[in-house]
Motif scaffolding. Structure first.
Motif, short mmCIF file in Angstrom:
data_model
loop_
_atom_site.label_atom_id
_atom_site.label_comp_id
_atom_site.label_asym_id
_atom_site.label_seq_id
_atom_site.Cartn_x
_atom_site.Cartn_y
_atom_site.Cartn_z
N MET C 68 -1.10 -8.92 4.36
CA MET C 68 -1.18 -7.50 4.71
C MET C 68 -0.94 -6.60 3.51
O MET C 68 -1.65 -5.61 3.31
N TYR C 69 0.07 -6.90 2.70
CA TYR C 69 0.29 -6.09 1.50
C TYR C 69 -0.92 -6.16 0.57
O TYR C 69 -1.24 -5.22 -0.14
N LEU D 173 1.84 -8.72 -7.07
CA LEU D 173 1.21 -7.59 -7.76
C LEU D 173 0.90 -6.42 -6.82
O LEU D 173 1.15 -5.27 -7.19
N PRO D 174 0.38 -6.65 -5.62
CA PRO D 174 0.10 -5.49 -4.76
C PRO D 174 1.36 -4.74 -4.32
O PRO D 174 1.28 -3.56 -3.97
N LEU D 175 2.50 -5.40 -4.34
CA LEU D 175 3.73 -4.78 -3.80
C LEU D 175 4.11 -3.52 -4.56
O LEU D 175 4.85 -2.68 -4.06
N ASN D 176 3.64 -3.44 -5.79
CA ASN D 176 4.07 -2.32 -6.64
C ASN D 176 2.86 -1.54 -7.16
O ASN D 176 2.97 -0.83 -8.15
N ASP D 177 1.72 -1.69 -6.49
CA ASP D 177 0.48 -1.10 -7.00
C ASP D 177 0.20 0.21 -6.24
O ASP D 177 -0.15 0.19 -5.06
N LYS D 178 0.35 1.30 -6.96
CA LYS D 178 0.22 2.61 -6.30
C LYS D 178 -1.14 2.81 -5.65
O LYS D 178 -1.27 3.60 -4.72
#
Lengths: 301, 301, 301, 301
Positions: C68-69, D173-178
């Motif tokens: 999902m993320y 990587l997506p967890l912190n990708d604005k």
């Protein structure tokens, strides 16, 4: 959505507050028990190969979380007559709503039991050898309602349920208390679920940890009607009244305990700029940014 | 609430800060041990059929979370003399409060043990065969206080408790440190609970992982008075002093470690608009919105 | 990044919305199944020594969260044709996108199965004795697709999948419903993961709890091509169509259930200052700060 | 704090950025391995009576969370040379810092192994019968470094580590990708911990799931110096180089995979009021309040 469909919808809309709230409690408790009883069914009929005791505890916790997100906006998601009673005592729920709420909760629990029964019909028949019993090595009644372990005295079971439900209220009341350090409102469901998980892992050994009269009576009534017979009430010296009465006592005790030993002594929330500034000082970083934000605004002016 | 009831409440209100804080620590530690000891009792007397070792660890973690939400607004929820001592060393708690805090924590732990004992009385009697012992296959003392495994040397146990408690402080101090990257304040309880869970899963093998003198002494005193006798102090070569002393040493070491190796080297928080803007730059999205928000405000002006 | 690299990147950029969304669904479902199937492989080939049933459930849940993320910003992270179908019915996804989304999900699941197969090739060969079978004590097909337990009737399995998927939709729709009490948007992935974990712990006993046609068909097609043969379709009286059809029925039923019994009766969100103020009143503390913030601003003016 | 103490502190303060960052990585990786190796030690020496495989996985996850809160503000909390390498490739870390970061991580892991060795010295001696071996039923080397299961081929192990580390990067990587839908920054540590937990539960069966050259080399060097001998390098056909090299390959592949298949196709973040308003529209409730807040401000003006 088309205008026509919208009109139909508007007609269907329940405008009576209490009716809407009861619907919320029915569906919320339905979901709670759907997870809870099917979790218990999976562990028992799977003979610990498809999850163990902890999985059943976790299933109940997920049920609490999901049921709360589902009906919090409708009815407050009490899901438990003992909680509703406490809220009446605390003045958060009008007394006249107590009975409708409680009956709705029992009904939701009954309906969920029926769904779980049909979903696990084959597995229950295989496990029990086709004979639905309340005691013995192949009993399946404990998938639905709670029953005590062998050798527990009645007073132990009663005390167990009082302590368990008092713990529940003592632990959930601060979560939403503005004068204490409340949890984020949008995350109340998983946090309450963790509390319920804790109680299930630590206080369900003696007599199943119902801590909720509806969670126990609904499934018990279902098993009574579905073939387990009167034994669901008579077994273990008419144990069935314990999870009905003790949680009510425990919940009120726990609430009073919270009021007397914690809430009364918390600093008052005074809604004026000065005290507010102090509150903001005590919140980390965020408040800092806000204050600064505020300064910048003033500067900009 | 009626005016009369409110007046009574106002009279009952404890205005003395320290008294209020002690009450908070008593009830917080009570809840911590209520979950912790009853979780241990369920696992032991249930002979691993109603939860296994992990469940007992998780129960303690839920106890930490619940106790923190309960008493953080009252007393800061130290729940542990080793934490209180560290906060004295760090200058966050006046030294004169150390003893009252610690005694309150021991008292809360003692009271919780009593409740758990009565709740699990039947099960403890059944498990132990009616003989309350500290050693042997049917021992039940470890439900309450901590005892070392067979064959552990005293120095190993002491070192274990120093490391465990140092880890605790090293891991919880950054969570609330504005100069570091703190956790959301309203979610500190579950995050601290996860740290405690981690320590319970990884450092409780040698001697039970007390990492908290009150968590150990309160229950030990209770078992002493409730029938386990002097063995609770004398067994394992007077082991009982280890979880009293080692956590104090470990907590201070862990705090100093955090200060010297992390905190001193963090950038200063300077409360002026410029540096604040930089801080905001580093926080993802949210800060972005805020900056923009700010721009819009300026534009609107 | 250099200008040249940027230019290449700009050329590579997929500007077609649907193509981009399909890519998102492929990779999201790939990650979901990568965690899910490898978790199942670790538990099965490790003979319960490297995690038990609960670990496999948890792996799937982590897969849901991570997927999902990963793809929420690209395609909405449906990851499940039953979810896509429901969103079509609810009007959140154009019907013309249903088939591309679904095929992408099946493709992602197929690719993940292939990676898991190669990663666990040695272990699967060792466990199965080199013979890839769908039934018997050394079967390894259930690492990938779902199969029913012995003795389950077809109607039970169909009902099981309808209920499981209805539960999924009933529990995730409120999480993002502004008129209900939604979860924090940035935390939807772990909360949805908890719901999926709950279903896996309570409704996967009868026939594996697919609740997702792509999660089942992709791996089944892979095992068909990789050596398990036609048995993956023919075994258990052609069971394979149940996890394809029943979840679609269940998802739509669950969505309608949510609409009719909950959503229609929720108070309308009216976007005007007055009602907004009321909403703010109901949110704890934060809203309080905001109001005050607002007052201060007014005062500053 | 007194002025004098403050002066001493100011002198001690490490002003060199890289030195400070290395210190952060040393302590972060120390805490990661302290939880991880002691969790493994508790499960192994406790013969599954004090936690099972899942507990060891969870311990590592808590280690990740704690280490990240500890050193995120200092060094970014890479804790893994494979992560540092990826960040160099992505342009987030200068290449000249790669070696110092990596060596710091190995050093932290080495030191943690030493602490765990002394903490579990008695238990390791009891379990192993006093003979520290790398293979056989009483081996204890796997408490520290990773070793493959019997019968795994080298290419399987290499592929396993490539996939595991690629999964790690693809998921964090997506967890912190604005430009994607990032997780709340203050909650990155528990979310990354969940990802690592997932990998440990699903991809650690073949060869221990190191996915981190420092996590593996540090403890391996320690066991080499502490009495396990050269076998830690020579056993399983010199397996030791696999968890050193494969994670580096996997991490870069996972990062490129994320860039090419997800990030390039995400909508650009344009920092102007209009697009910002759109972003705000897409965030539930909160943004709504903000917009309204904004309206009120305009109204107030």
């Amino acid at each position: 959505m088309k205008t026509r469909a919208k009109k139909v919808m508007m007609k269907m809309k329940i405008k009576n507050d209490l009716a809407r709230e009861c619907l919320g409690e029915i569906i919320g408790t339905f979901v709670l028990l759907l997870f809870g009883c099917s979790g218990a069914a999976q562990v028992k009929t799977g003979r610990d190969m498809k999850g163990q005791f902890l999985s059943a505890n976790l299933s109940f916790a997920v049920g609490v979380m999901s049921a709360m997100y589902l009906s919090m906006g409708v009815s407050g998601a009490h899901l438990n007559p003992a909680v509703s009673l406490s809220f009446c005592v605390l003045g958060n729920l009008p007394w006249r709503k107590l009975l409708p709420y409680s009956l709705s909760q029992v009904l939701g629990a009954y309906l969920a039991s029926a769904v779980v029964f049909f979903m696990y019909y084959d597995a229950i028949m295989e496990y029990s050898g086709g004979v639905l019993t309340v005691t013995g090595p192949n009993e399946t009644a404990s998938i639905f309602a709670t029953y005590p372990s062998e050798g527990m005295s009645l007073q132990t079971n009663f005390f167990d349920q009082v302590v368990g439900t008092a713990t529940l209220l003592l632990c959930i009341l601060p979560l939403n208390d503005k004068r204490n350090r409340p949890a984020p409102e949008a995350l109340l469901p998983p946090i309450v679920a963790a509390v319920v998980l804790g109680i299930a892992m630590s206080m369900s050994s003696n007599c199943g940890g119902a801590i909720n009269p509806a969670r126990d009576l609904g499934p018990r009534l279902f098993t009574f009607t579905a073939g387990w017979g009167t034994e669901v009430f008579t077994s273990f010296s008419y144990f069935f009244w314990v999870p009905l009465v003790a949680p009510l006592v425990g919940a009120v005790l726990g609430s009073i305990f919270y009021l007397v030993f914690i809430q009364w002594h918390l600093p008052e929330l005074e809604i004026d700029a000065k005290s507010q500034t102090e509150v903001m000082d005590s919140t980390v970083v965020k408040s800092l940014e806000k204050k600064d934000d505020f300064k910048m605004k003033v500067a900009a002016l």
